[in-house]
Write an enzyme that holds these catalytic residues in place. Structure first.
Site, PDB file in Angstrom:
ATOM      1  CG  ASP B  36     -10.912   1.943   4.544  1.00  9.68           C
ATOM      2  OD1 ASP B  36     -10.938   3.171   4.372  1.00  9.68           O
ATOM      3  OD2 ASP B  36     -11.018   1.128   3.614  1.00  9.68           O
ATOM      4  CB  SER B  87     -10.212   2.446   0.179  1.00 10.15           C
ATOM      5  OG  SER B  87     -10.714   3.135   1.288  1.00 10.15           O
ATOM      6  CG  PHE B 261     -18.196 -14.284   8.804  1.00 17.05           C
ATOM      7  CD1 PHE B 261     -18.407 -15.552   9.325  1.00 17.05           C
ATOM      8  CD2 PHE B 261     -16.893 -13.918   8.487  1.00 17.05           C
ATOM      9  CE1 PHE B 261     -17.349 -16.423   9.562  1.00 17.05           C
ATOM     10  CE2 PHE B 261     -15.826 -14.771   8.708  1.00 17.05           C
ATOM     11  CZ  PHE B 261     -16.049 -16.038   9.247  1.00 17.05           C
ATOM     12  CD  GLU B 305     -10.604  -2.751   4.814  1.00 19.85           C
ATOM     13  OE1 GLU B 305     -10.744  -1.611   4.352  1.00 19.85           O
ATOM     14  OE2 GLU B 305     -11.246  -3.732   4.399  1.00 19.85           O
ATOM     15  CG  ASP B 310     -13.960   4.586   4.793  1.00 19.86           C
ATOM     16  OD1 ASP B 310     -13.356   5.661   4.633  1.00 19.86           O
ATOM     17  OD2 ASP B 310     -14.762   4.119   3.965  1.00 19.86           O
ATOM     18  CG  ASP B 351      -7.413   3.492   3.430  1.00 25.95           C
ATOM     19  OD1 ASP B 351      -7.667   4.047   4.518  1.00 25.95           O
ATOM     20  OD2 ASP B 351      -8.280   2.885   2.768  1.00 25.95           O
ATOM     21  CG  HIS B 434     -11.730   9.132   1.877  1.00 21.87           C
ATOM     22  ND1 HIS B 434     -11.307   8.264   0.905  1.00 21.87           N
ATOM     23  CD2 HIS B 434     -12.754   8.514   2.514  1.00 21.87           C
ATOM     24  CE1 HIS B 434     -12.034   7.166   0.947  1.00 21.87           C
ATOM     25  NE2 HIS B 434     -12.922   7.296   1.910  1.00 21.87           N
TER      26      HIS B 434
END
Lengths: 231, 470
Positions: B36, B87, B261, B305, B310, B351, B434
């Site tokens: 990402d 994303s 988790f 992923e 990111d 992405d 981004h």
């Protein structure tokens, strides 16, 4: 008379530290400060850049609130630009939002960012401290300087009201720090480089603490974490 | 007439042959790795960083596992309504073959994430998407393969309800409706995505427990009182919450595996390792998923992923971004070593880009996270204020709370928490954006020869289907 004079001198030498110690023991540290930051740099193009801002600090022995003073016009400008609602990740803007730091008995810190606009208290894990401008140092944040470090130095002067001035050379930085032992905070810190190309000043002044401390006003706030600010 | 019949027969035969040629199954399995936000600069910087860690004399010569795959392409990432994607449509384009608007999860291009006034179609994680006149679901590659009895799995270091993993199994107009997204994966529960068959996905490993648990449970955020963890267990899933528990699962006999988790995202890999946090690495989760899925004789789809690259980039924290990129690369290496590349297609891409830049003329071998040093003199390069700066900087971002920086020292900039300097100051924490530039894609294994040239992100869906004979 001469003897009396000597006695008086002796007494004053003995009593002065006692007076200072008593002050340390009896006087409570300042519980609210306004801190003004100012820095400037002179570039090799001759342009001098200056920047200043101020923050309010509310201090309890194990709780610290740091809030940037953002003029209303600047706040309005920011809010006008952004859309608000739910947990939308694109438009969250917590610029200058207050930080609330709590220290437990083991010295472990709990850092929160308070988003008044969205009524959220955002838990900040240690990995994100830098992102909210906290360096992880409780003492320096609470006192604006580390009193333990100052104990290793000798003040160059002590004023009548007990303010201690320290002159410190760090690299090419000449630092002058005025410590208020009664209030337990650095009253001023002035640093400038030896070439006169940059400087920095921090000035703290005691203010009246609000009747209701800000962290007592978060009852209806949502509990969130830093991941809610990310997309 | 006879001639016409013959011509027609030949044409039909050629067409059939052609179709067979196009759709001959080369790949039985597909593993789709998505870093990402892992733009080209992040990848280059991670390569050098890995070379430094390996002690290479010239770290720049290092090769990441993802760079050892045989084919490479350049991917255009724009979304339906933005030059710079987020994303949701970024990943959905790969997985559905269709563009969509920013914030939308695997829906048609006409779907809006917000109402006409700009209010998001979600409140505190619950969808308020209109049920009519706001687009349609677009079938995802995972759903296509599920319908053909392939094994299906998703692995992420973010919340498993986060945009990237969500695009594989959910359809919703606003990515932030993560409570609603979670419900879409629970077999036969209210809101279940029936395109996932009667039994749902086989492997789900990541974070985001909070969207599976009701608000009455500590950290839970579900407002509908449902406990989706319990519902998933009832549906037959083995449930684990720690790295230790995952490693104790008998994967040879487990058919349905759910691992959540963390209440939110998993920790950055730097912190996971440094603080010995009991979360599995991305490589551990990838290997576990492959072990479960590879028992399916038809084949499998696995999405992995590296989601926190990111997040670290949003925080202008290059060190954590590079560490997470290396953890992502370790997962790729583990997969390459675990599978039969003669029947498995591996794709690695991103992405979207970020605005991290690799600036200046640094000397060869200069620490990638360090201060920039001139390639001729080896001396620290100074800006017009006479101050040193780092090789990696960001075009925009929030940066630290303090308004300006002090004189930078090498030890400062190599620290875990150092935040790189930014050009355009956006103020808020994590606000770096981004980037709209192209990203890289590398492919290896069965059918990978198709992935070359400059491609649109939507092209990848069709190329994968070709490789799998669909």
């Amino acid at each position: 008379m001469k003897k009396t004079g000597f006695n008086l001198l002796l007494r004053s030498i003995v009593l002065l530290p006692l007076f200072t110690i008593a002050n340390h023991i009896l006087a409570a540290p300042a519980d609210a400060l306004r801190v003004e930051y100012h820095q400037w740099k002179l570039g090799k193009d001759g342009v001098r850049q200056e920047m200043s801002y101020s923050e309010l600090l509310y201090r309890q022995p194990d709780s610290l609130w740091i809030e940037r003073e953002v003029p209303e016009a600047a706040q309005r400008s920011s809010h006008d630009e952004h859309h608000h609602g739910g947990l939308g990740h694109k438009h969250d803007d917590v610029t200058g939002a207050p930080l609330w730091i709590v220290r437990d008995t083991q010295g472990k810190l709990d850092v929160k960012l308070v988003d008044r606009h969205e009524k959220r208290v955002i838990e900040i894990a240690e990995a994100y401290y830098a992102n909210v401008g906290f360096d992880g140092h409780w003492v320096e944040s609470w006192n604006l300087a580390d009193p333990e470090s100052l104990k290793k130095l000798k003040p160059t002067t002590v004023s009548e009201n007990g303010l201690e001035t320290y002159e410190i050379q760090r690299g090419n930085q000449q630092i002058t720090l005025v410590w208020n032992p009664k209030g337990q905070y650095a009253k001023t810190i002035t640093a400038k480089d030896s070439k006169g190309l940059s400087g920095r000043t921090i000035k703290a002044s005691e203010i009246t603490s609000p009747k209701t401390l800000p962290w007592a006003q978060l009852g209806n706030y949502l509990s969130r974490d830093y991941s809610d600010l990310l997309d | 007439m006879k001639r016409s019949f013959l011509s027609g027969a030949i044409l039909t035969c050629v067409a059939a042959m052609s179709a067979n040629t196009l759709h001959a199954a080369e790949a039985k399995n597909i593993i789709f790795f998505l870093g990402d936000g892992m733009g080209p600069v992040t990848q280059t910087a991670a390569r050098i960083y890995a070379g430094e860690k390996a002690g290479l004399a010239v770290p720049e010569t290092h090769k990441l596992a993802m760079e050892k795959l045989g084919y490479a392409a350049r991917i255009k990432t724009y979304s339906e309504d933005a030059q710079t994607t987020d994303s949701a449509p970024g990943m959905a384009s790969y997985i559905t073959g269709s563009k969509s608007k920013n914030e939308v999860i695997s829906m048609t291009p006409d779907t809006n994430p917000n109402d006409p006034s700009g209010n998001a179609y979600q409140v505190n994680g619950d969808s308020t998407c209109p049920t009519t006149n706001n687009g349609q679901a677009v079938e995802t590659l995972l759903e296509t393969l599920k319908a053909k009895n392939y094994g299906t799995g998703i692995v992420s270091t973010t919340r498993i309800t986060h945009a990237t993993p969500a695009t594989t199994y959910a359809h919703i107009c606003n990515r932030n409706a993560e409570n609603t997204i979670a419900a879409q994966m629970v077999p036969n529960g209210a809101g279940y995505n029936t395109r996932l068959g009667t039994d749902g996905m086989d492997v789900v490993l990541g974070g985001g427990r909070r969207h599976f648990l009701p608000t009455t449970v500590s950290g839970g955020r579900r407002t509908d009182s449902r406990n989706l963890v319990e519902e998933m267990k009832t549906a037959g899933y083995t449930y684990v919450t720690t790295g230790t528990e995952l490693s104790a699962v008998n994967l040879a006999t487990t058919n349905k595996l759910l691992g959540l988790f963390n209440a939110s995202d998993l920790n950055y890999d730097l912190d996971r390792v440094k603080s010995s946090i009991n979360e599995p690495s991305l490589a551990d989760m990838t290997k576990a998923a492959i072990q479960v899925l590879s028992r399916n004789q038809t084949g499998y789809f696995l999405m992995v992923e590296g989601g926190r690259i990111d997040h670290a980039l949003h925080g202008t924290n290059a060190k954590r971004a590079l560490e997470d990129t290396l953890a992502f690369d370790a997962a790729i290496k583990a997969a390459v070593e675990s599978v039969d590349l003669s029947n498995t297609l591996i794709i690695v891409t991103a992405d979207h880009d970020h605005v991290m830049a690799f600036n200046g003329y640094s000397k060869i071998g200069n620490p990638i996270l360090g201060l920039m040093r001139d390639y001729v003199t080896g001396n620290t390069t100074k800006d017009k204020q006479g101050k040193p700066f780092t090789t990696l900087v960001f075009g925009n971002g929030g940066g630290p709370r303090e308004a300006t920086r002090a004189e930078l020292l090498e030890a400062d900039v190599l620290a875990d928490d150092y935040l790189q300097e930014v050009g355009v100051k956006l103020g808020s924490a994590g606000s770096e954006t981004h980037g709209g530039g192209d990203v890289r894609l590398t492919a290896g294994g069965a059918g990978s020869q198709r992935f070359k040239g400059t491609l649109n992100n939507t092209d990848i869906h069709g190329l994968i289907k070709q490789a799998m004979g669909l």
